[in-house]
Motif scaffolding. Structure first.
Motif, short mmCIF file in Angstrom:
data_model
loop_
_atom_site.label_atom_id
_atom_site.label_comp_id
_atom_site.label_asym_id
_atom_site.label_seq_id
_atom_site.Cartn_x
_atom_site.Cartn_y
_atom_site.Cartn_z
N ASP A 28 0.84 -1.20 0.00
CA ASP A 28 0.00 0.00 0.00
C ASP A 28 0.87 1.24 0.00
O ASP A 28 0.48 2.29 -0.46
CB ASP A 28 -0.89 0.04 1.24
N VAL A 29 2.07 1.10 0.59
CA VAL A 29 3.00 2.22 0.72
C VAL A 29 4.32 1.78 0.10
O VAL A 29 4.80 0.69 0.37
CB VAL A 29 3.22 2.58 2.20
N ILE A 30 4.90 2.63 -0.78
CA ILE A 30 6.23 2.34 -1.28
C ILE A 30 7.18 3.30 -0.58
O ILE A 30 7.02 4.51 -0.68
CB ILE A 30 6.34 2.54 -2.80
N ARG A 72 8.60 1.81 -12.79
CA ARG A 72 7.96 0.51 -12.93
C ARG A 72 7.39 0.04 -11.60
O ARG A 72 6.28 -0.50 -11.55
CB ARG A 72 8.96 -0.51 -13.46
N ILE A 73 8.14 0.24 -10.52
CA ILE A 73 7.65 -0.21 -9.21
C ILE A 73 6.38 0.55 -8.86
O ILE A 73 5.42 -0.03 -8.35
CB ILE A 73 8.75 -0.01 -8.15
N TYR A 74 6.36 1.85 -9.18
CA TYR A 74 5.15 2.62 -8.87
C TYR A 74 3.97 2.10 -9.66
O TYR A 74 2.87 1.98 -9.13
CB TYR A 74 5.40 4.11 -9.18
N GLU A 75 4.21 1.76 -10.95
CA GLU A 75 3.09 1.26 -11.77
C GLU A 75 2.64 -0.14 -11.34
O GLU A 75 1.47 -0.49 -11.50
CB GLU A 75 3.50 1.23 -13.25
N GLN A 76 3.56 -0.93 -10.80
CA GLN A 76 3.20 -2.30 -10.41
C GLN A 76 2.36 -2.35 -9.15
O GLN A 76 1.69 -3.35 -8.89
CB GLN A 76 4.48 -3.12 -10.18
N THR A 77 2.38 -1.29 -8.36
CA THR A 77 1.66 -1.31 -7.09
C THR A 77 0.18 -1.07 -7.33
O THR A 77 -0.18 -0.13 -8.03
CB THR A 77 2.23 -0.24 -6.16
N PRO A 78 -0.69 -1.92 -6.77
CA PRO A 78 -2.13 -1.71 -6.97
C PRO A 78 -2.65 -0.48 -6.23
O PRO A 78 -2.14 -0.13 -5.17
CB PRO A 78 -2.75 -3.00 -6.41
N ASP A 79 -3.68 0.16 -6.78
CA ASP A 79 -4.31 1.32 -6.15
C ASP A 79 -5.16 0.87 -4.97
O ASP A 79 -5.67 -0.23 -4.98
CB ASP A 79 -5.21 2.03 -7.16
N PRO A 80 -5.42 1.70 -3.98
CA PRO A 80 -4.81 3.00 -3.71
C PRO A 80 -3.42 2.86 -3.10
O PRO A 80 -3.18 1.93 -2.34
CB PRO A 80 -5.79 3.61 -2.70
N LYS A 81 -2.54 3.78 -3.43
CA LYS A 81 -1.15 3.67 -2.97
C LYS A 81 -0.59 5.04 -2.67
O LYS A 81 -1.09 6.05 -3.19
CB LYS A 81 -0.30 3.00 -4.05
N VAL A 82 0.42 5.08 -1.82
CA VAL A 82 1.11 6.34 -1.56
C VAL A 82 2.61 6.07 -1.57
O VAL A 82 3.05 4.92 -1.47
CB VAL A 82 0.73 6.96 -0.21
#
Lengths: 335, 143
Positions: B52-54, B70-80
């Motif tokens: 949920d959080v990177i 790429r890591i940001y795009e791979q993370t499912p929504d919702p994310k911060v």
């Protein structure tokens, strides 16, 4: 007649599903809290697994571009369903298993393979190299713990064949505890078999030190690396249910005693007391075979997992089997 | 029901995007028995798909730019995004270095970032950053 049976099966299946999910997650929470306390931490609240599941359900579910879509989405459902089916065969407290019958102990061993196989299929279908490595590791782990598990169960069934009856059914095994059929040598053999089964348990449910297939730090959660959202939540619940089912199997094989066998109780009170006592026994099995081991050990390498199961634990289990055999020839009373 | 769960079950994926390892050690320190972030349900996970959080530590070096995206795009929504350490804010001691692609909002402009200053920040500060992040996620879920 058939309609009634079908109706009963459907109602009981729904009941078992709710029971399995709630108590599986509850025991997972207790396990996490206990491990935290053993490591001198405060630990998450006991309802933490429920919160995790609710959160995962509300997340986006991503299917990777190079995954095999239908297989990728089907695997978590098969995994959860087969974990719940296990509890239809295992006696819970004083209640008779819903689908019990001749030979169900063999069937249970095979059903225990299906969640792992579903995870392997999901891992291969997700098209990530990490997941592929994880799937291969899961298959190797599966092959490793299967033999000692089979030895333990065959030893018990073989010992019970002295009394005769429907020996390959779980109902029969749990109504004839092995401790009552053996002499001194058999008692030692039984304890050794119990030890082997306790060490097989963390391998069966993929917990430390045998969680090589889902290693977070080495292969980024392995099998589960591409799973997110709802699919991951299903795997999460399946893991909890499988843990509960495996502990119930250990209870059914070695500690099938009920409170109502010792104390005279009314019928309804007896059912409730036996149920609570059953939960307590499952808790004890999980404490010794999963929580304590998890708090005290690090993860093994995959080669070590294979050699531990194939050499050490198999030899221990075979030794227990031999002791049970000797018990038939030289019967020394222990009581 | 859903926002409450988010509040107490935040899974963090940690990326070292050119850090000196100081902040990474402090993140690990937040997991130790002394600070024990697991009591809030915060867990370090090994895959961005679960997160949920990177948490990015360090300035973003040129080599890390495409990986960070790429890591940001791979993370499912919702994310911060949680930026741990001064480097992620201004470049820190690597300020004006030749290999920096700059602070994270220049690389992922659409990301919702939370900053934890310090070189390295104390574990308490990191925990507070994560709490800020979960407050935001709650807001998102309410809408």
């Amino acid at each position: 007649m058939l309609g009634e049976l079908l109706f009963k099966t459907v109602i009981a299946s729904i009941g078992i599903t709710i029971f399995a999910v709630i108590f599986g997650l509850l025991f997972k929470g207790i396990d996490r809290k206990l491990v935290a306390r053993m490591q001198m931490r405060v630990g998450p609240p006991i309802r933490q697994p429920f919160l995790d599941v609710i959160k995962l359900m509300s997340k986006e579910t991503i299917v990777p571009e190079n995954a095999v879509g239908w297989m990728y989405n089907l695997a978590p459902i098969i995994c959860l369903a087969s974990s719940i089916i296990l509890l239809l065969y295992i006696p819970i407290g004083n209640f008779e298993p819903l689908l019990g019958g001749h030979g169900d102990i063999i069937l249970v061993i095979y059903i225990f393979l299906i969640p792992a196989l579903a995870m392997v299929a999901g891992g291969f279908a997700s098209g990530s190299p990490f997941a592929t490595v994880g799937a291969q590791r899961e298959m190797i782990t599966m092959m490793s713990y299967e033999f000692p598990l089979a030895v333990v169960i065959i030893a018990i069934v073989w010992k019970l064949s002295n009394i005769g009856g429907d020996i390959f059914s779980l109902q029969f095994i749990s109504s004839h505890p092995i401790w009552e059929e053996v002499g001194l040598l058999g008692l030692i053999g039984g304890i050794i078999l119990l030890l082997a089964l306790v060490i097989v348990t963390p391998g069966e449910v993929a917990k430390i030190p045998f969680d090589v297939a889902e290693a977070e730090t080495e292969i980024a959660h392995g099998l589960l690396v591409e799973y997110s959202g709802r699919n991951l939540a299903l795997f999460y619940i399946a893991d909890a249910v499988k843990m509960f089912a495996m502990a119930s199997l250990v209870v059914a094989l070695f500690f099938p005693y009920n409170l109502s066998d010792f104390i005279k109780l009314d019928e309804i009170v007896a059912y409730i007391a036996d149920f609570l006592f059953f939960l307590f026994k499952v808790f004890l099995v999980m404490l010794f075979s999963i929580s304590l081991v998890r708090a005290g050990m690090a993860r093994l390498r995959i080669t070590q997992v294979v050699s531990v199961y194939w050499i050490t634990i198999t030899l221990i289990a075979l030794f227990g089997l031999v002791l049970l055999m000797w018990d038939n020839q030289y019967s020394i009373k222990w009581w | 029901m859903i926002p409450k769960a988010f509040k107490r079950a935040l899974w963090v994926f940690h990326v070292n995007s050119g850090s000196c390892n100081g902040c990474d050690i402090e993140i690990i320190a937040a997991l130790t028995p002394r600070y024990d972030v697991e009591r809030f349900g915060i867990r370090l996970v090994g895959s961005p798909r679960h997160a949920d959080v990177i948490a990015f530590t360090g300035p973003i070096t040129n080599d890390m730019v495409d990986k960070v995206k790429r890591i940001y795009e791979q993370t499912p929504d919702p994310k911060v995004v949680l930026v741990v350490g001064s480097c992620g804010i201004s470049g820190g001691v690597f300020h004006e270095s030749y290999h920096l692609a700059g602070p994270i909002e220049r690389i992922i402009p659409e990301a919702k970032c939370f900053y934890v200053p310090g070189c390295p920040p104390r574990p308490e500060a990191i925990i507070q950053g994560v709490i800020k992040a979960w407050e935001y996620l709650e807001e998102v879920e309410k809408k």
